[in-house]
Motif scaffolding. Structure first.
Motif, short mmCIF file in Angstrom:
data_model
loop_
_atom_site.label_atom_id
_atom_site.label_comp_id
_atom_site.label_asym_id
_atom_site.label_seq_id
_atom_site.Cartn_x
_atom_site.Cartn_y
_atom_site.Cartn_z
N LEU A 537 0.83 -1.21 0.00
CA LEU A 537 0.00 0.00 0.00
C LEU A 537 0.86 1.25 0.00
O LEU A 537 0.52 2.25 -0.66
N VAL A 538 1.96 1.23 0.76
CA VAL A 538 2.87 2.39 0.76
C VAL A 538 3.44 2.59 -0.64
O VAL A 538 3.50 3.72 -1.17
N ILE A 539 3.89 1.50 -1.28
CA ILE A 539 4.43 1.59 -2.64
C ILE A 539 3.37 2.10 -3.60
O ILE A 539 3.63 2.97 -4.46
N PHE A 540 2.14 1.58 -3.46
CA PHE A 540 1.05 2.00 -4.35
C PHE A 540 0.79 3.50 -4.22
O PHE A 540 0.65 4.21 -5.23
N LEU A 541 0.72 4.01 -2.99
CA LEU A 541 0.44 5.43 -2.79
C LEU A 541 1.57 6.30 -3.32
O LEU A 541 1.35 7.40 -3.86
N VAL A 565 -7.29 5.51 -4.39
CA VAL A 565 -6.33 6.08 -3.43
C VAL A 565 -6.94 6.13 -2.03
O VAL A 565 -6.27 5.82 -1.04
N ASN A 566 -8.20 6.52 -1.93
CA ASN A 566 -8.86 6.54 -0.62
C ASN A 566 -9.00 5.13 -0.06
O ASN A 566 -8.79 4.91 1.15
N ILE A 567 -9.33 4.17 -0.92
CA ILE A 567 -9.43 2.77 -0.45
C ILE A 567 -8.09 2.32 0.12
O ILE A 567 -8.02 1.73 1.20
N ALA A 568 -7.00 2.60 -0.63
CA ALA A 568 -5.67 2.18 -0.19
C ALA A 568 -5.26 2.90 1.10
O ALA A 568 -4.67 2.29 2.00
N THR A 569 -5.57 4.18 1.19
CA THR A 569 -5.19 4.95 2.39
C THR A 569 -5.88 4.42 3.64
O THR A 569 -5.24 4.19 4.68
N PHE A 570 -7.19 4.21 3.54
CA PHE A 570 -7.92 3.74 4.72
C PHE A 570 -7.56 2.29 5.06
O PHE A 570 -7.53 1.92 6.23
N LEU A 571 -7.28 1.47 4.04
CA LEU A 571 -6.85 0.11 4.33
C LEU A 571 -5.49 0.11 5.01
O LEU A 571 -5.24 -0.67 5.94
N LEU A 572 -4.60 1.02 4.59
CA LEU A 572 -3.28 1.14 5.23
C LEU A 572 -3.44 1.54 6.70
O LEU A 572 -2.81 0.96 7.60
N LEU A 573 -4.28 2.52 6.97
CA LEU A 573 -4.51 2.96 8.35
C LEU A 573 -5.14 1.84 9.19
O LEU A 573 -4.79 1.63 10.35
N ALA A 574 -6.08 1.10 8.58
CA ALA A 574 -6.73 0.01 9.31
C ALA A 574 -5.74 -1.10 9.63
O ALA A 574 -5.72 -1.65 10.73
#
Length: 815
Positions: A537-541, A565-574
């Motif tokens: 997810l970090v690489i993707f963002l 991008v929002n999906i990836a960000t919230f999944l990373l935080l979760a």
């Protein structure tokens, strides 16, 4: 000659006088007695009486003192002390005079409520006060609504040892202010004691409960939120009845009318607890009276007031047993009385009252069993209690089919098993309401000095369905079950064996297989998957930030990349919150709650943005000639992706906090699942389940629509490629997210199935690698992203399309 030292004057009400009795000669025993006009009591240590036998001096070699803590009217009388030398007894006497005030003040009014809706000027009220009769007179004054004027005109009558005073004021109606009547008693040393009664007022347009006659009692018209009390009881009973109006409906009548015989037993227990007549003979009479009262109550139908009063007697005697020695001869009456109390269901009160009653019952029985001295008895049994004593070093006994094993060096092991109590206790555990066994076992050890204690308990299970047992003990501090210091040795369909390193009241709770032992392989897969997911997810963002301006040429591509991008960000935080709470035992409850809220919020936000992506794609393909504007999409998706998750999480937390239910489980740092549609977990499962179904439906609609749609014009080539990319992503991502959580739902439902482990592995693999799937499908499977990424890395466009390069260069020069 006996010297008696005592206050020379009248002592104040609720003061703490001290008396001492001295003799020059040494003696063998000493004691105090107190005599009133009608009774004679022996004084022993209690909540009021404190005997002191350490006051001897070189001159007075024998001494016994007594301190009376917070004296009331019952302590006025003649005090006699005595010393015994052989067959000779030396005595001394003194009179203790107390400046009396009423020990109890019972107030009532007629009518019970003030109706100011029909007579707005004033209402005539008759206030009555009943106090115990006394040889002393008081100065009495009345007032109402806090007025400075005191009314002294009273009328009194005497009946059965009580004095009744009345006051008949005319109280004006004043809207918006409470109405109450106050009475004050003043004794001859100017001490005062007051009591007050509130009178509910009915104003115009108030919501009220209508007057009703029930079982001969008239419950008057009463405003919502108020409680009225009727101080009349059936013949042979004393106390009161109360009823609350919740507007416009009445609640059930709550009766506090107890039998007169039980009331006498309760008064005797109160005196015993204070130290007034606290002797083994009196204790035996109290338990005999309690047994007879409980037998009569159970034979005439359950009376919750009698049960509550009986538990109160047990509680007082348990407290008294800490200072007064009770002999084993009271065991038969005590066990019979305690057993009779459990014959009913205790359904006449709400859950909170019943939980307090059952907890007090258990603590009182355990305290009495612990403190009562045992000499020859081997135990007593009854319908609901089985009491056994073990004096050997290797105790191996059975009570109500519960096997108890304990090795000890000395002392007496006392075990009592209790039936029909578990259903009355608050059996919540770890935020859930598991099933339970029907038995509780209390174990105490008398006269033992072992530094370590370990007890083994074999509970019959009686369960045929696979369930997770919990060996628990009753924690009286929090009035709840705890498993600290207890673990499961053996568990199968027939029995559960518990081993504990302390003694108290034990039982077994049975929950669904949420308590399975952690699978090390699953833990390893989960940790690896989360690590890979977070890195992906970090690489993707990072990649998205680098190629953003190049890949969002159209509104459709902008919509798609914004959502992903929002999906990836919230999944990373979760995922980060999930890792932070992976060891709940190391976290404080506050941090555990914060991480639970974070996971709840971030996962919901991720799914809401997934829903945004699905809705956007369906709209673009169905309403081809009405494309979404960027401003509209961003506004609607912000509401759905940001505001909705916050509202759902906030409202669910407030709801469970307001209803005194557990929002999170401190042992897992996640939401609580009790059963279907019960537990905070459903604040997550229901919206996620809805979104997953919507995503799957959207995918079907998209596929069907594209199959029927002709190829776009060449001028729409970019949108065509973008639509294909979105379709590809949705086809990949929707099954990943949807199927993953559908598998999770299947895992929850099939927790008792032999396939549970297989489902758990599938769910863990799919769920923890979600970030990796997003990187593959959102980046490397997207042609425009690959081309732009290749260009950034190599400094040139992918391929050798010279025409494309020339055209681009010429356009720049011309421009």
């Amino acid at each position: 000659m006996v010297i008696v030292e005592a206050p020379g004057t009248k002592v104040c009400y609720q003061s703490t006088p001290q008396l001492a009795c001295k003799l020059e000669e040494p003696t063998g025993s000493a004691g105090w007695n107190m005599t009133t006009q009608t009774q004679r009591f022996e004084l022993n240590n209690g909540s009021v009486v404190q005997l002191n036998q350490t006051c001897a001096t070189s001159i007075y070699q024998s001494c016994i003192g007594v301190t009376l803590k917070v004296v009331t009217g019952i302590w006025e009388g003649t005090y006699e002390c005595g010393f015994t030398i052989g067959s000779i007894r030396h005595t001394g006497r003194t009179f203790l005079s107390v400046a009396l005030l009423p020990d109890t003040i019972t107030m009532s009014t007629m009518p019970l409520t003030m109706d100011c809706s029909k007579s707005p000027q004033s209402v005539n009220i008759t206030a009555s006060v009943i106090i115990p009769a006394s040889s002393k007179s008081y100065d009495i004054s009345w007032s109402y609504n806090g007025s400075a004027t005191n009314y002294t005109a009273v009328q009194n009558t005497t009946s059965k040892g009580y004095v009744n005073y009345t006051f008949t004021p005319t109280i004006p109606c004043t809207k918006g202010s409470g109405t109450y009547v106050n009475i004050t008693f003043k004794n001859d040393v100017n001490q005062m004691k007051s009591a007050q009664i509130n009178i509910p007022v009915i104003n115009a347009n108030d919501i009220v409960c209508n007057q009703i006659i029930l079982n001969g009692d008239t419950w008057p018209e009463t405003p919502a939120g108020e409680t009225v009390i009727i101080r009349t009881c059936p013949p042979g009973r004393v106390g009161y009845k109360s009823r609350t109006c919740i507007g416009p409906a009445w609640q059930d009548v709550f009766s506090s009318c107890v039998s007169e015989e039980l009331d006498k037993v309760s008064n005797a227990a109160q005196a015993f607890l204070k130290g007034l007549g606290a002797t083994p003979e009196v204790a035996k009479n109290i338990f005999e009276g309690l047994k007879n009262s409980s037998t009569l109550s159970s034979g005439s139908g359950e009376s919750i007031a009698d049960v509550s009063a009986s538990i109160g007697v047990l509680n007082m005697m348990a407290k008294a047993s800490n200072t007064t020695v009770l002999g084993e001869d009271i065991f038969p009456d005590f066990v019979s009385a305690a057993s009779n109390m459990l014959n009913g269901t205790w359904n006449g009160v709400n859950d909170t009252v019943r939980y307090n009653m059952s907890s007090n019952y258990l603590n009182s029985v355990e305290g009495l069993v612990k403190n009562i001295k045992v000499n020859q008895s081997n135990g007593v049994n009854s319908t609901n209690l089985d009491l056994t004593f073990c004096r050997s070093h290797d105790c191996n006994v059975s009570v109500f089919d519960i096997g108890v094993n304990m090795n000890k060096t000395n002392g007496i092991l006392k075990t009592v098993a209790v039936k029909n109590l578990m259903s009355k206790l608050n059996n919540s555990f770890n935020g859930a309401k598991p099933d339970r066994t029907d038995l509780i076992l209390s174990a105490t050890l008398d006269n033992n000095n072992d530094s370590t204690r370990r007890i083994r308990l074999d509970f019959p299970s009686g369960k045929t369905n696979p369930t997770q047992p919990h060996c628990v003990f009753w924690n009286p501090t929090g009035n709840e079950w705890s498993d600290e210091g207890c673990n499961i040795s053996i568990s199968d369909e027939n029995h559960t064996v518990c081993e504990c390193n302390h003694l108290t009241a034990f039982s077994v709770l049975m929950s669904k297989n949420d308590g399975r032992k952690t699978d090390p392989t699953l833990e390893l897969i989960s940790n690896i998957g989360l690590g890979v997911s977070i890195c992906s997810l970090v690489i993707f963002l990072i990649i998205e930030s680098l190629v953003w301006s190049a890949v969002v040429k159209t509104n459709l591509s902008h919509f798609r990349h914004t959502a992903i991008v929002n999906i990836a960000t919230f999944l990373l935080l979760a995922d980060c919150s999930f890792l932070a709470s992976s060891n709940p035992e190391t976290l404080s409850d506050s941090w555990c709650l914060v991480l639970t809220i974070c996971k709840h919020l971030f996962y919901l936000a991720m799914f809401c943005w997934m829903l945004c992506l699905s809705i956007m794609l369906v709209h673009q393909l169905i309403f081809v000639f009405s494309p979404l504007r960027k401003r509209v999409f961003m506004f609607l998706s912000s509401i759905l992706g940001y505001v909705c998750p916050i509202l759902m999480v906030g409202s669910s937390y407030v709801y469970y906090k307001y209803t005194n239910q557990n929002y999170h489980d401190p042992k897992t740092c996640w939401l609580v699942y009790v059963k279907l549609l019960v537990g905070s977990m459903h604040a997550f499962l229901l919206p996620v389940g809805t979104i997953v179904l919507a995503n799957l439906f959207s995918m079907v609609v998209v596929i069907v629509t594209l199959m029927k749609t002709s190829v776009p014009d060449s001028s729409k080539a970019d949108d065509k490629e973008t639509a294909k990319g979105i379709l590809k992503v949705v086809i990949v991502l929707t099954p990943v997210f949807g199927v993953t959580w559908i598998v999770g739902f299947i895992q929850l439902i099939m927790s008792d199935s032999p396939m549970y482990n297989v489902i758990a592995y599938i769910f863990t693999i799919l769920n923890t690698f979600q970030g990796f799937f997003i990187l593959i499908t959102g980046c490397f499977a997207e042609q425009k992203v690959r081309e732009e990424l290749f260009k950034l890395i190599t400094g040139k466009s992918k391929g050798n399309d010279s025409t494309k390069k020339f055209t681009s260069t010429t356009y720049t020069k011309d421009h």
